[in-house]
Write a protein that holds these residues in place. Structure first.
Motif, PDB file in Angstrom:
ATOM      1  N   ASP A 180      -2.756 -45.727 -10.114  1.00  0.00           N
ATOM      2  CA  ASP A 180      -1.984 -46.738  -9.393  1.00  0.00           C
ATOM      3  C   ASP A 180      -1.236 -46.118  -8.213  1.00  0.00           C
ATOM      4  O   ASP A 180      -0.466 -45.178  -8.397  1.00  0.00           O
ATOM      5  N   PRO A 181      -1.479 -46.624  -6.988  1.00  0.00           N
ATOM      6  CA  PRO A 181      -0.784 -46.060  -5.818  1.00  0.00           C
ATOM      7  C   PRO A 181       0.694 -46.451  -5.769  1.00  0.00           C
ATOM      8  O   PRO A 181       1.459 -45.851  -5.021  1.00  0.00           O
ATOM      9  N   GLY A 182       1.094 -47.434  -6.557  1.00  0.00           N
ATOM     10  CA  GLY A 182       2.464 -47.938  -6.458  1.00  0.00           C
ATOM     11  C   GLY A 182       3.427 -47.426  -7.511  1.00  0.00           C
ATOM     12  O   GLY A 182       4.640 -47.591  -7.369  1.00  0.00           O
ATOM     13  N   GLN A 183       2.910 -46.821  -8.570  1.00  0.00           N
ATOM     14  CA  GLN A 183       3.806 -46.365  -9.640  1.00  0.00           C
ATOM     15  C   GLN A 183       3.139 -45.246 -10.438  1.00  0.00           C
ATOM     16  O   GLN A 183       1.912 -45.134 -10.439  1.00  0.00           O
ATOM     17  N   PRO A 184       3.948 -44.415 -11.114  1.00  0.00           N
ATOM     18  CA  PRO A 184       3.361 -43.360 -11.935  1.00  0.00           C
ATOM     19  C   PRO A 184       2.510 -43.975 -13.045  1.00  0.00           C
ATOM     20  O   PRO A 184       2.741 -45.111 -13.443  1.00  0.00           O
ATOM     21  N   SER A 185       1.532 -43.235 -13.486  1.00  0.00           N
ATOM     22  CA  SER A 185       0.603 -43.748 -14.491  1.00  0.00           C
ATOM     23  C   SER A 185       0.581 -42.810 -15.697  1.00  0.00           C
ATOM     24  O   SER A 185       0.212 -41.656 -15.591  1.00  0.00           O
ATOM     25  N   ARG A 186       1.024 -43.332 -16.850  1.00  0.00           N
ATOM     26  CA  ARG A 186       1.088 -42.497 -18.058  1.00  0.00           C
ATOM     27  C   ARG A 186      -0.161 -42.705 -18.907  1.00  0.00           C
ATOM     28  O   ARG A 186      -0.651 -43.820 -19.044  1.00  0.00           O
ATOM     29  N   HIS A 187      -0.669 -41.617 -19.457  1.00  0.00           N
ATOM     30  CA  HIS A 187      -1.734 -41.777 -20.434  1.00  0.00           C
ATOM     31  C   HIS A 187      -1.698 -40.683 -21.482  1.00  0.00           C
ATOM     32  O   HIS A 187      -1.301 -39.560 -21.218  1.00  0.00           O
ATOM     33  N   LEU A 188      -2.089 -41.043 -22.699  1.00  0.00           N
ATOM     34  CA  LEU A 188      -2.235 -40.095 -23.800  1.00  0.00           C
ATOM     35  C   LEU A 188      -3.727 -39.828 -23.927  1.00  0.00           C
ATOM     36  O   LEU A 188      -4.524 -40.761 -23.803  1.00  0.00           O
ATOM     37  N   PHE A 189      -4.108 -38.585 -24.141  1.00  0.00           N
ATOM     38  CA  PHE A 189      -5.536 -38.289 -24.196  1.00  0.00           C
ATOM     39  C   PHE A 189      -5.850 -37.277 -25.291  1.00  0.00           C
ATOM     40  O   PHE A 189      -4.994 -36.491 -25.700  1.00  0.00           O
ATOM     41  N   VAL A 190      -7.077 -37.334 -25.754  1.00  0.00           N
ATOM     42  CA  VAL A 190      -7.537 -36.364 -26.748  1.00  0.00           C
ATOM     43  C   VAL A 190      -9.036 -36.115 -26.549  1.00  0.00           C
ATOM     44  O   VAL A 190      -9.805 -37.056 -26.379  1.00  0.00           O
ATOM     45  N   HIS A 191      -9.405 -34.833 -26.497  1.00  0.00           N
ATOM     46  CA  HIS A 191     -10.819 -34.442 -26.393  1.00  0.00           C
ATOM     47  C   HIS A 191     -11.300 -34.028 -27.772  1.00  0.00           C
ATOM     48  O   HIS A 191     -10.576 -33.346 -28.507  1.00  0.00           O
ATOM     49  N   PHE A 192     -12.521 -34.409 -28.116  1.00  0.00           N
ATOM     50  CA  PHE A 192     -13.022 -34.058 -29.450  1.00  0.00           C
ATOM     51  C   PHE A 192     -14.547 -34.014 -29.476  1.00  0.00           C
ATOM     52  O   PHE A 192     -15.218 -34.561 -28.581  1.00  0.00           O
ATOM     53  N   ASP A 195       2.676 -57.640  -8.098  1.00  0.00           N
ATOM     54  CA  ASP A 195       3.583 -56.517  -8.376  1.00  0.00           C
ATOM     55  C   ASP A 195       4.640 -56.363  -7.290  1.00  0.00           C
ATOM     56  O   ASP A 195       5.803 -56.089  -7.576  1.00  0.00           O
ATOM     57  N   ARG A 196       4.206 -56.543  -6.044  1.00  0.00           N
ATOM     58  CA  ARG A 196       5.150 -56.362  -4.936  1.00  0.00           C
ATOM     59  C   ARG A 196       6.155 -57.501  -4.846  1.00  0.00           C
ATOM     60  O   ARG A 196       7.203 -57.359  -4.224  1.00  0.00           O
ATOM     61  N   ASN A 197       5.813 -58.643  -5.436  1.00  0.00           N
ATOM     62  CA  ASN A 197       6.699 -59.806  -5.357  1.00  0.00           C
ATOM     63  C   ASN A 197       7.134 -60.273  -6.738  1.00  0.00           C
ATOM     64  O   ASN A 197       7.381 -61.458  -6.954  1.00  0.00           O
ATOM     65  N   ILE A 198       7.230 -59.314  -7.646  1.00  0.00           N
ATOM     66  CA  ILE A 198       7.525 -59.643  -9.045  1.00  0.00           C
ATOM     67  C   ILE A 198       8.889 -60.319  -9.186  1.00  0.00           C
ATOM     68  O   ILE A 198       9.124 -61.061 -10.132  1.00  0.00           O
ATOM     69  N   GLY A 199       9.775 -60.097  -8.232  1.00  0.00           N
ATOM     70  CA  GLY A 199      11.114 -60.679  -8.315  1.00  0.00           C
ATOM     71  C   GLY A 199      11.221 -62.054  -7.679  1.00  0.00           C
ATOM     72  O   GLY A 199      12.307 -62.636  -7.627  1.00  0.00           O
ATOM     73  N   SER A 200      10.097 -62.581  -7.190  1.00  0.00           N
ATOM     74  CA  SER A 200      10.126 -63.901  -6.547  1.00  0.00           C
ATOM     75  C   SER A 200       9.408 -64.920  -7.418  1.00  0.00           C
ATOM     76  O   SER A 200       8.535 -64.558  -8.195  1.00  0.00           O
ATOM     77  N   LYS A 250      -6.166 -57.097  -4.768  1.00  0.00           N
ATOM     78  CA  LYS A 250      -5.098 -57.394  -3.800  1.00  0.00           C
ATOM     79  C   LYS A 250      -4.096 -58.383  -4.383  1.00  0.00           C
ATOM     80  O   LYS A 250      -2.885 -58.260  -4.197  1.00  0.00           O
ATOM     81  N   ALA A 251      -4.611 -59.375  -5.096  1.00  0.00           N
ATOM     82  CA  ALA A 251      -3.730 -60.389  -5.688  1.00  0.00           C
ATOM     83  C   ALA A 251      -2.814 -59.753  -6.732  1.00  0.00           C
ATOM     84  O   ALA A 251      -1.621 -60.065  -6.791  1.00  0.00           O
ATOM     85  N   LEU A 252      -3.364 -58.844  -7.532  1.00  0.00           N
ATOM     86  CA  LEU A 252      -2.546 -58.159  -8.546  1.00  0.00           C
ATOM     87  C   LEU A 252      -1.482 -57.313  -7.861  1.00  0.00           C
ATOM     88  O   LEU A 252      -0.332 -57.245  -8.314  1.00  0.00           O
ATOM     89  N   ILE A 297       0.659 -63.799 -13.829  1.00  0.00           N
ATOM     90  CA  ILE A 297       1.997 -63.672 -13.241  1.00  0.00           C
ATOM     91  C   ILE A 297       3.043 -63.617 -14.357  1.00  0.00           C
ATOM     92  O   ILE A 297       3.918 -62.754 -14.370  1.00  0.00           O
ATOM     93  N   SER A 298       2.917 -64.523 -15.320  1.00  0.00           N
ATOM     94  CA  SER A 298       3.879 -64.559 -16.431  1.00  0.00           C
ATOM     95  C   SER A 298       3.852 -63.249 -17.209  1.00  0.00           C
ATOM     96  O   SER A 298       4.901 -62.673 -17.507  1.00  0.00           O
ATOM     97  N   HIS A 299       2.655 -62.774 -17.561  1.00  0.00           N
ATOM     98  CA  HIS A 299       2.548 -61.548 -18.355  1.00  0.00           C
ATOM     99  C   HIS A 299       3.140 -60.360 -17.612  1.00  0.00           C
ATOM    100  O   HIS A 299       3.813 -59.524 -18.201  1.00  0.00           O
ATOM    101  N   ARG A 300       2.880 -60.289 -16.300  1.00  0.00           N
ATOM    102  CA  ARG A 300       3.408 -59.146 -15.529  1.00  0.00           C
ATOM    103  C   ARG A 300       4.929 -59.202 -15.448  1.00  0.00           C
ATOM    104  O   ARG A 300       5.600 -58.179 -15.505  1.00  0.00           O
ATOM    105  N   LYS A 301       5.451 -60.396 -15.295  1.00  0.00           N
ATOM    106  CA  LYS A 301       6.915 -60.537 -15.237  1.00  0.00           C
ATOM    107  C   LYS A 301       7.520 -60.132 -16.577  1.00  0.00           C
ATOM    108  O   LYS A 301       8.550 -59.459 -16.620  1.00  0.00           O
ATOM    109  N   ILE A 302       6.900 -60.550 -17.660  1.00  0.00           N
ATOM    110  CA  ILE A 302       7.439 -60.225 -18.987  1.00  0.00           C
ATOM    111  C   ILE A 302       7.312 -58.721 -19.265  1.00  0.00           C
ATOM    112  O   ILE A 302       8.223 -58.116 -19.841  1.00  0.00           O
TER     113      ILE A 302
END
Length: 308
Positions: free
Chosen positions: A77-89, A180-185, A174-176, A219-224
């Motif tokens: 994601d260019p807009g926020q840090p991206s966390r992930h847990l990983f395991v190789h096996f 994100d950029r207008n989550i407060g509106s 782009k819509a997503l 939109i609802s899920h992202r806001k929540i």
DNA sequence: ACTTAACGTACAATCCAGCG
DNA sequence: CGCTGGATTGTACGTTAAGT
């Protein structure tokens, strides 16, 4: 030949595992692995997983299984840090020794979308076992990973659409991004459609097709999801958080929150601030039972230490 | 493949009252 | 302050059809 106490034939042998947060906009260049990798992205972001030229948007909590020989890359994601847990096996020398699961079969489902707590907690417990490596940790971790893989397999089996998704059109991405950029509106579907140059009818159809949700639902899920972060990391009242996310009526926010999360906003805050729960399901930095943002287990380094 | 338009329905959003 | 329930209103969205 006798097996060592912590080794059972058929159990996955784990080589490397970790829980890391990548900087916004970084990525992992195209590669092909010789072993299996399971990744868990605990939060929905605009990170992309690219498998054999097919793009998958990780816009909700997702698991990714990469099989040996699969060409893939990550664009975080260019807009926020991206966390992930990983395991190789691996499952021994030959791929044929792997259990007969679709998620371990080349060409199987690449992305499993699930916000369920059980597999998430199992993934985190796996990290903890590998980090602390208590007695018989290889067996414990192997069994835990095998159970987790079975759980993920069942999610795939229960999913109505377990075939690989179509590549995401740039307008949807782009819509997503716009959400994100207008989550407060207060966002409308019309506004969203206009932002990508589509009619709302076409945008709605495309959203359902590519993300499984209508624009309004998304939109609802992202806001929540954002509200969850604010509830845990800020001490503002639920009402204030509702207003900050563009809800004109806090009462309506209460309902949407409960509808999405199954519990009320206050319950969510209390639940995840509870130390016992935070150990099971850590949210955010600093509250995990193991150090975050690092490789937690590396079999090669462990063997080196033991041989010394 | 995508746009435009029309229409009916479901439900999102709001307002208000009230409870603990 | 946090939350619920009922009533009301506005609109998002699914559907269909025709067109570019």
């Amino acid at each position: 030949m006798e097996n060592q106490p912590d080794q059972i034939v058929g159990l996955p042998a784990i080589s490397v595992a970790g829980d890391i947060v990548k900087r916004a906009g970084t990525g992992l260049a195209e590669r092909t692995l010789h072993d299996y990798e399971l990744l868990y992205f605990p939060y929905g972001t605009r990170s992309l997983y690219v498998l054999e030229d097919h793009e998958f948007l990780l816009n909700e909590p997702s698991y990714i299984v990469t099989r040996p020989g699969e060409r893939h890359e990550y664009r975080y994601d260019p807009g926020q840090p991206s966390r992930h847990l990983f395991v190789h096996f691996t499952f021994g020398e030959a791929e044929s020794e792997a259990p007969p699961l679709r998620i371990l079969t080349k060409g199987g489902p690449p992305v499993i979308r699930s916000g369920d707590e059980l597999p998430a907690n199992m993934m985190k417990q796996l990290m903890l076992v590998l980090y602390r490596h208590p007695e018989n940790f290889r067996r414990r971790a192997g069994l835990l990973l095998l159970t987790l893989l079975e759980e993920l397999e069942s999610l795939v089996a229960d999913s109505p659409s377990d075939c690989p998704a179509d590549p995401i059109p740039s307008q949807i991405a782009k819509a997503l991004d716009y959400i994100d950029r207008n989550i407060g509106s207060p966002l409308s579907v019309d506004e969203l459609a206009a932002s990508v140059g589509w009619t709302h009818e076409h945008l709605s159809r495309s959203f359902v097709r590519y993300t499984g949700r209508s624009p309004r639902e998304t939109i609802s899920h992202r806001k929540i999801e954002r509200a969850c972060q604010l509830l845990l990391h800020e001490d503002r009242s639920v009402k204030e958080i509702a207003y900050s996310l563009g809800y004109a009526d806090e009462n309506y926010f209460y309902r949407v929150f409960k509808q999405v999360k199954g519990i009320t906003a206050l319950e969510y805050r209390r639940k995840y601030f509870n130390p016992w729960y935070s150990e099971l399901h850590p949210i955010g930095e600093g509250d995990a039972p193991y150090p975050q943002n690092r490789i937690l287990f590396n079999a090669a380094m462990l063997n080196d230490r033991q041989e010394q």
